[in-house]
Motif scaffolding. Sequence first.
Motif, PDB file in Angstrom:
ATOM      1  N   TRP A 181       2.635  19.324  32.803  1.00  0.00           N
ATOM      2  CA  TRP A 181       2.171  20.705  33.010  1.00  0.00           C
ATOM      3  C   TRP A 181       3.203  21.724  32.540  1.00  0.00           C
ATOM      4  O   TRP A 181       2.854  22.793  32.030  1.00  0.00           O
ATOM      5  CB  TRP A 181       1.807  20.920  34.478  1.00  0.00           C
ATOM      6  CG  TRP A 181       0.635  20.044  34.840  1.00  0.00           C
ATOM      7  CD1 TRP A 181       0.658  18.943  35.639  1.00  0.00           C
ATOM      8  CD2 TRP A 181      -0.688  20.171  34.338  1.00  0.00           C
ATOM      9  NE1 TRP A 181      -0.584  18.375  35.691  1.00  0.00           N
ATOM     10  CE2 TRP A 181      -1.446  19.109  34.895  1.00  0.00           C
ATOM     11  CE3 TRP A 181      -1.330  21.054  33.475  1.00  0.00           C
ATOM     12  CZ2 TRP A 181      -2.792  18.929  34.622  1.00  0.00           C
ATOM     13  CZ3 TRP A 181      -2.669  20.874  33.204  1.00  0.00           C
ATOM     14  CH2 TRP A 181      -3.381  19.825  33.766  1.00  0.00           C
ATOM     15  N   ILE A 182       4.461  21.397  32.702  1.00  0.00           N
ATOM     16  CA  ILE A 182       5.511  22.263  32.165  1.00  0.00           C
ATOM     17  C   ILE A 182       5.395  22.302  30.639  1.00  0.00           C
ATOM     18  O   ILE A 182       5.534  23.354  30.013  1.00  0.00           O
ATOM     19  CB  ILE A 182       6.911  21.788  32.615  1.00  0.00           C
ATOM     20  CG1 ILE A 182       7.064  21.969  34.131  1.00  0.00           C
ATOM     21  CG2 ILE A 182       8.006  22.541  31.867  1.00  0.00           C
ATOM     22  CD1 ILE A 182       8.330  21.355  34.703  1.00  0.00           C
ATOM     23  N   GLY A 183       5.124  21.152  30.035  1.00  0.00           N
ATOM     24  CA  GLY A 183       4.945  21.077  28.586  1.00  0.00           C
ATOM     25  C   GLY A 183       3.771  21.908  28.104  1.00  0.00           C
ATOM     26  O   GLY A 183       3.854  22.583  27.068  1.00  0.00           O
ATOM     27  N   VAL A 184       2.670  21.885  28.845  1.00  0.00           N
ATOM     28  CA  VAL A 184       1.504  22.693  28.469  1.00  0.00           C
ATOM     29  C   VAL A 184       1.857  24.181  28.519  1.00  0.00           C
ATOM     30  O   VAL A 184       1.538  24.943  27.599  1.00  0.00           O
ATOM     31  CB  VAL A 184       0.300  22.377  29.398  1.00  0.00           C
ATOM     32  CG1 VAL A 184      -0.815  23.385  29.221  1.00  0.00           C
ATOM     33  CG2 VAL A 184      -0.212  20.965  29.127  1.00  0.00           C
ATOM     34  N   ALA A 185       2.524  24.587  29.592  1.00  0.00           N
ATOM     35  CA  ALA A 185       2.931  25.998  29.709  1.00  0.00           C
ATOM     36  C   ALA A 185       3.901  26.376  28.591  1.00  0.00           C
ATOM     37  O   ALA A 185       3.800  27.465  28.012  1.00  0.00           O
ATOM     38  CB  ALA A 185       3.575  26.243  31.076  1.00  0.00           C
ATOM     39  N   LEU A 186       4.809  25.484  28.278  1.00  0.00           N
ATOM     40  CA  LEU A 186       5.768  25.743  27.208  1.00  0.00           C
ATOM     41  C   LEU A 186       5.069  25.835  25.850  1.00  0.00           C
ATOM     42  O   LEU A 186       5.414  26.688  25.029  1.00  0.00           O
ATOM     43  CB  LEU A 186       6.823  24.627  27.197  1.00  0.00           C
ATOM     44  CG  LEU A 186       8.187  24.946  26.633  1.00  0.00           C
ATOM     45  CD1 LEU A 186       8.805  26.150  27.332  1.00  0.00           C
ATOM     46  CD2 LEU A 186       9.103  23.748  26.773  1.00  0.00           C
ATOM     47  N   ALA A 187       4.084  24.973  25.625  1.00  0.00           N
ATOM     48  CA  ALA A 187       3.333  25.015  24.366  1.00  0.00           C
ATOM     49  C   ALA A 187       2.569  26.331  24.230  1.00  0.00           C
ATOM     50  O   ALA A 187       2.523  26.929  23.146  1.00  0.00           O
ATOM     51  CB  ALA A 187       2.382  23.826  24.278  1.00  0.00           C
ATOM     52  N   ILE A 188       1.978  26.799  25.303  1.00  0.00           N
ATOM     53  CA  ILE A 188       1.261  28.084  25.282  1.00  0.00           C
ATOM     54  C   ILE A 188       2.246  29.217  24.993  1.00  0.00           C
ATOM     55  O   ILE A 188       1.973  30.107  24.184  1.00  0.00           O
ATOM     56  CB  ILE A 188       0.510  28.309  26.601  1.00  0.00           C
ATOM     57  CG1 ILE A 188      -0.648  27.314  26.714  1.00  0.00           C
ATOM     58  CG2 ILE A 188       0.007  29.740  26.713  1.00  0.00           C
ATOM     59  CD1 ILE A 188      -1.301  27.261  28.074  1.00  0.00           C
ATOM     60  N   THR A 189       3.402  29.171  25.637  1.00  0.00           N
ATOM     61  CA  THR A 189       4.436  30.181  25.393  1.00  0.00           C
ATOM     62  C   THR A 189       4.895  30.139  23.937  1.00  0.00           C
ATOM     63  O   THR A 189       5.070  31.184  23.300  1.00  0.00           O
ATOM     64  CB  THR A 189       5.631  29.959  26.334  1.00  0.00           C
ATOM     65  OG1 THR A 189       5.170  30.016  27.688  1.00  0.00           O
ATOM     66  CG2 THR A 189       6.715  30.995  26.114  1.00  0.00           C
ATOM     67  N   GLY A 190       5.083  28.948  23.407  1.00  0.00           N
ATOM     68  CA  GLY A 190       5.483  28.805  22.006  1.00  0.00           C
ATOM     69  C   GLY A 190       4.433  29.373  21.062  1.00  0.00           C
ATOM     70  O   GLY A 190       4.770  30.047  20.081  1.00  0.00           O
ATOM     71  N   GLY A 191       3.162  29.137  21.353  1.00  0.00           N
ATOM     72  CA  GLY A 191       2.091  29.706  20.533  1.00  0.00           C
ATOM     73  C   GLY A 191       2.108  31.227  20.563  1.00  0.00           C
ATOM     74  O   GLY A 191       1.924  31.884  19.527  1.00  0.00           O
ATOM     75  N   ALA A 192       2.347  31.789  21.738  1.00  0.00           N
ATOM     76  CA  ALA A 192       2.423  33.254  21.855  1.00  0.00           C
ATOM     77  C   ALA A 192       3.632  33.796  21.082  1.00  0.00           C
ATOM     78  O   ALA A 192       3.539  34.836  20.420  1.00  0.00           O
ATOM     79  CB  ALA A 192       2.507  33.661  23.323  1.00  0.00           C
TER      80      ALA A 192
END
Length: 169
Positions: free
Chosen positions: A40-51
Amino acid sequence: MSFIRPEVRLALLKWRDAIVGTFVLLLGLYWASGFGVLRWIGVALAITGGALIYTGLQRARFLAGKDGPGVVTLDEGQISYFGPISGGVVAMSDLSLLMLDPTQKPAMWVLQQAGQSDVHIPVNAEGAELLFDAFASLPDIRTGHMLNTLKSEPDHPVVIWAKSTKQLH
């Protein structure tokens, strides 16, 4: 003494937000392939990276170089431009119209406020990259329209943003 050529250094600085966003996205995707909380941390990090990639691409499209006349500063919601011939100060809260005038060489941002002279800022003035965040904070601004207009170099001044009547009250 730097081991990086100046033109490579400028390119890296121009695209730095998108580059950092790519690394954050890749790390997030790697962690998201794991198990438990790390997923779940990875998913949040991936979303942040996309932004970060998205905003980094917008910022890079906004930058037009740094060899233009004058210096732009942004301090507590106030844009200041000091040039060799003219200059001025505009509070973001008092801004009533933002226009791009590509008929000038270099192209100019025109900032209008009631009761004051217009402030003309070259798109390639030193510190002009600060204007992206200032302009993006304007209510209802269409940043895509602003970036497309900047890159298309129209043959006439274009209104990028105008304060609506409901914002005046």
